[in-house]
Write a protein that holds these residues in place. Structure first.
Motif, PDB file in Angstrom:
ATOM      1  N   GLN A  18       0.757  -1.181   0.090  1.00 57.85           N
ATOM      2  CA  GLN A  18      -0.061   0.055   0.119  1.00 57.85           C
ATOM      3  C   GLN A  18       0.941   1.301   0.003  1.00 57.85           C
ATOM      4  OE1 GLN A  18      -2.354   0.792   3.463  1.00 57.85           O
ATOM      5  NE2 GLN A  18      -3.798   2.035   2.312  1.00 57.85           N
ATOM      6  N   ARG A  19       1.920   1.254   0.894  1.00 63.80           N
ATOM      7  CA  ARG A  19       2.844   2.418   1.067  1.00 63.80           C
ATOM      8  C   ARG A  19       3.543   2.441  -0.621  1.00 63.80           C
ATOM      9  NH1 ARG A  19       4.469   0.271   5.699  1.00 63.80           N
ATOM     10  NH2 ARG A  19       6.461  -0.332   4.653  1.00 63.80           N
ATOM     11  N   GLN A  20       3.765   1.632  -1.027  1.00 67.81           N
ATOM     12  CA  GLN A  20       4.563   1.555  -2.360  1.00 67.81           C
ATOM     13  C   GLN A  20       3.663   2.147  -3.487  1.00 67.81           C
ATOM     14  OE1 GLN A  20       6.310  -2.229  -3.198  1.00 67.81           O
ATOM     15  NE2 GLN A  20       8.212  -1.814  -2.363  1.00 67.81           N
ATOM     16  N   MET A  21       2.276   1.742  -3.573  1.00 72.26           N
ATOM     17  CA  MET A  21       1.335   2.199  -4.254  1.00 72.26           C
ATOM     18  C   MET A  21       1.127   3.531  -4.295  1.00 72.26           C
ATOM     19  SD  MET A  21      -1.201  -1.225  -4.555  1.00 72.26           S
ATOM     20  CE  MET A  21      -2.607  -0.024  -5.121  1.00 72.26           C
ATOM     21  N   LEU A  22       0.937   4.146  -3.013  1.00 73.42           N
ATOM     22  CA  LEU A  22       0.910   5.627  -2.703  1.00 73.42           C
ATOM     23  C   LEU A  22       1.842   6.539  -3.180  1.00 73.42           C
ATOM     24  CD1 LEU A  22      -0.864   5.441   0.718  1.00 73.42           C
ATOM     25  CD2 LEU A  22      -1.948   5.960  -1.467  1.00 73.42           C
ATOM     26  N   ARG A  23       3.057   6.031  -2.908  1.00 72.97           N
ATOM     27  CA  ARG A  23       4.377   6.595  -3.242  1.00 72.97           C
ATOM     28  C   ARG A  23       4.177   6.823  -4.953  1.00 72.97           C
ATOM     29  NH1 ARG A  23       9.140   3.664  -1.697  1.00 72.97           N
ATOM     30  NH2 ARG A  23       9.049   2.833  -3.812  1.00 72.97           N
ATOM     31  N   PHE A  24       3.965   5.907  -5.541  1.00 71.13           N
ATOM     32  CA  PHE A  24       4.024   5.804  -7.091  1.00 71.13           C
ATOM     33  C   PHE A  24       3.033   6.675  -7.627  1.00 71.13           C
ATOM     34  CE2 PHE A  24       6.750   1.968  -6.279  1.00 71.13           C
ATOM     35  CZ  PHE A  24       7.880   2.661  -6.671  1.00 71.13           C
ATOM     36  N   ALA A  25       1.779   6.735  -7.063  1.00 71.29           N
ATOM     37  CA  ALA A  25       0.692   7.544  -7.412  1.00 71.29           C
ATOM     38  C   ALA A  25       0.821   8.789  -7.641  1.00 71.29           C
ATOM     39  CB  ALA A  25      -0.484   7.572  -6.466  1.00 71.29           C
ATOM     40  N   GLY A  26       2.159   9.401  -7.331  1.00 70.87           N
ATOM     41  CA  GLY A  26       2.341  10.850  -7.647  1.00 70.87           C
ATOM     42  C   GLY A  26       1.525  12.029  -6.942  1.00 70.87           C
ATOM     43  N   PRO A  27       1.880  13.242  -7.151  1.00 73.30           N
ATOM     44  CA  PRO A  27       1.171  14.300  -6.148  1.00 73.30           C
ATOM     45  C   PRO A  27      -0.281  14.415  -6.547  1.00 73.30           C
ATOM     46  CG  PRO A  27       2.376  15.116  -8.091  1.00 73.30           C
ATOM     47  CD  PRO A  27       2.617  13.713  -8.060  1.00 73.30           C
ATOM     48  N   ALA A  28      -0.806  15.041  -5.512  1.00 73.84           N
ATOM     49  CA  ALA A  28      -2.224  15.193  -5.710  1.00 73.84           C
ATOM     50  C   ALA A  28      -2.683  16.355  -6.724  1.00 73.84           C
ATOM     51  CB  ALA A  28      -2.956  15.601  -4.120  1.00 73.84           C
ATOM     52  N   SER A  29      -3.623  15.999  -7.639  1.00 74.92           N
ATOM     53  CA  SER A  29      -3.939  17.234  -8.645  1.00 74.92           C
ATOM     54  C   SER A  29      -4.313  18.565  -8.323  1.00 74.92           C
ATOM     55  CB  SER A  29      -5.049  16.579  -9.566  1.00 74.92           C
ATOM     56  OG  SER A  29      -6.503  16.460  -8.742  1.00 74.92           O
ATOM     57  N   SER A  30      -4.598  18.697  -6.994  1.00 74.26           N
ATOM     58  CA  SER A  30      -4.823  20.179  -6.436  1.00 74.26           C
ATOM     59  C   SER A  30      -4.337  20.211  -5.189  1.00 74.26           C
ATOM     60  CB  SER A  30      -6.422  20.694  -6.608  1.00 74.26           C
ATOM     61  OG  SER A  30      -7.004  19.803  -5.661  1.00 74.26           O
ATOM     62  N   ILE A  31      -4.342  21.296  -4.523  1.00 77.29           N
ATOM     63  CA  ILE A  31      -4.052  21.641  -3.020  1.00 77.29           C
ATOM     64  C   ILE A  31      -5.135  21.061  -2.277  1.00 77.29           C
ATOM     65  CG2 ILE A  31      -5.364  23.973  -2.684  1.00 77.29           C
ATOM     66  CD1 ILE A  31      -2.715  24.821  -1.478  1.00 77.29           C
ATOM     67  N   ARG A  32      -6.473  20.600  -2.778  1.00 73.99           N
ATOM     68  CA  ARG A  32      -7.142  19.888  -1.881  1.00 73.99           C
ATOM     69  C   ARG A  32      -6.986  18.342  -1.966  1.00 73.99           C
ATOM     70  NH1 ARG A  32     -11.379  24.065  -0.661  1.00 73.99           N
ATOM     71  NH2 ARG A  32     -10.869  25.775  -1.981  1.00 73.99           N
ATOM     72  N   GLY A  33      -5.919  17.758  -2.370  1.00 78.42           N
ATOM     73  CA  GLY A  33      -5.972  16.374  -2.615  1.00 78.42           C
ATOM     74  C   GLY A  33      -6.261  15.589  -1.277  1.00 78.42           C
ATOM     75  N   PHE A  34      -6.328  14.353  -1.532  1.00 80.32           N
ATOM     76  CA  PHE A  34      -6.796  13.556  -0.359  1.00 80.32           C
ATOM     77  C   PHE A  34      -5.823  13.322   0.465  1.00 80.32           C
ATOM     78  CE2 PHE A  34      -5.997  10.961  -3.986  1.00 80.32           C
ATOM     79  CZ  PHE A  34      -5.095   9.830  -3.692  1.00 80.32           C
ATOM     80  N   GLY A  35      -5.955  12.894   1.641  1.00 83.20           N
ATOM     81  CA  GLY A  35      -4.766  12.584   2.602  1.00 83.20           C
ATOM     82  C   GLY A  35      -4.212  11.158   2.130  1.00 83.20           C
ATOM     83  N   ARG A  36      -2.865  11.322   2.343  1.00 86.33           N
ATOM     84  CA  ARG A  36      -1.937   9.969   2.105  1.00 86.33           C
ATOM     85  C   ARG A  36      -1.078   9.851   3.382  1.00 86.33           C
ATOM     86  NH1 ARG A  36      -0.172  11.477  -4.006  1.00 86.33           N
ATOM     87  NH2 ARG A  36      -2.131  11.046  -4.738  1.00 86.33           N
ATOM     88  N   SER A  37      -0.890   8.556   3.589  1.00 87.30           N
ATOM     89  CA  SER A  37       0.093   8.334   4.793  1.00 87.30           C
ATOM     90  C   SER A  37       1.420   8.642   4.206  1.00 87.30           C
ATOM     91  CB  SER A  37       0.075   7.010   5.372  1.00 87.30           C
ATOM     92  OG  SER A  37       0.133   6.110   4.264  1.00 87.30           O
ATOM     93  N   GLY A  38       2.442   9.225   5.191  1.00 91.50           N
ATOM     94  CA  GLY A  38       3.845   9.290   4.650  1.00 91.50           C
ATOM     95  C   GLY A  38       4.502  10.010   5.724  1.00 91.50           C
ATOM     96  N   PHE A  39       5.725  10.206   5.539  1.00 93.25           N
ATOM     97  CA  PHE A  39       6.506  11.135   6.455  1.00 93.25           C
ATOM     98  C   PHE A  39       7.269  12.165   5.715  1.00 93.25           C
ATOM     99  CE2 PHE A  39      10.546  12.352   8.483  1.00 93.25           C
ATOM    100  CZ  PHE A  39      10.054  12.420   9.781  1.00 93.25           C
TER     101      PHE A  39
END
Length: 145
Positions: A18-39
């Motif tokens: 799951q962490r790898q998939m979120l990392r490769f998904a790239g940045p959110a399309s706007s400043i109102r992007g959905f929350g992602r886990s990360g450091f």
């Protein structure tokens, strides 16, 4: 006495994927992007005058953090060194829940920011980045005469 449905290695593998998939998904399309886990964990907000970004990174040396703005994208990157003992066969780690290693967080910025005058301050484990909006983009009251 108590048995689990899945072995613990299986759940750890799912979390890693799951962490790898979120990392490769790239940045959110706007400043109102959905929350992602990360450091580091981020809080992003706006005021009429600025964009406010708070990165929660306790125990990090500010000299090891890079903050850049390029073509409307803010990037916070760096590395956190492990503080665990590494004596080979003489030591063992039983629980390791603190993130260590390289990190990179990306935030897409709105078009009305002024990338020429950002500020960044690190205090008490929180990196506060402020990016002002262009004066032409801010609303203002017009007096009627």
């Amino acid at each position: 006495m108590y048995r689990t449905l899945f072995p613990s290695d299986f759940l750890a593998d799912l979390e890693r994927m799951q962490r790898q998939m979120l990392r490769f998904a790239g940045p959110a399309s706007s400043i109102r992007g959905f929350g992602r886990s990360g450091f580091p964990a981020l809080n992003v907000g706006t005021t009429p005058e600025s964009i406010e970004i708070f990165a929660f990174a306790p125990g990090l040396d500010p000299a090891t953090v890079d903050v850049t703005i390029d073509r409307g994208v803010l990037t916070v990157s760096g590395e956190r060194k492990s503080e665990l003992p590494s004596d080979g066969n003489k030591s063992a780690v039983h629980i390791n829940e603190r993130f260590n290693g390289s990190f990179r967080r990306v935030v897409s910025l709105p078009d009305d920011v002024d990338p020429d005058n950002p500020t960044a301050k690190y205090a008490d484990g929180v990196l506060h980045i402020r990016i002002m909006r262009r004066a032409a983009a801010q609303s203002r009251r017009i007096e009627i005469q």
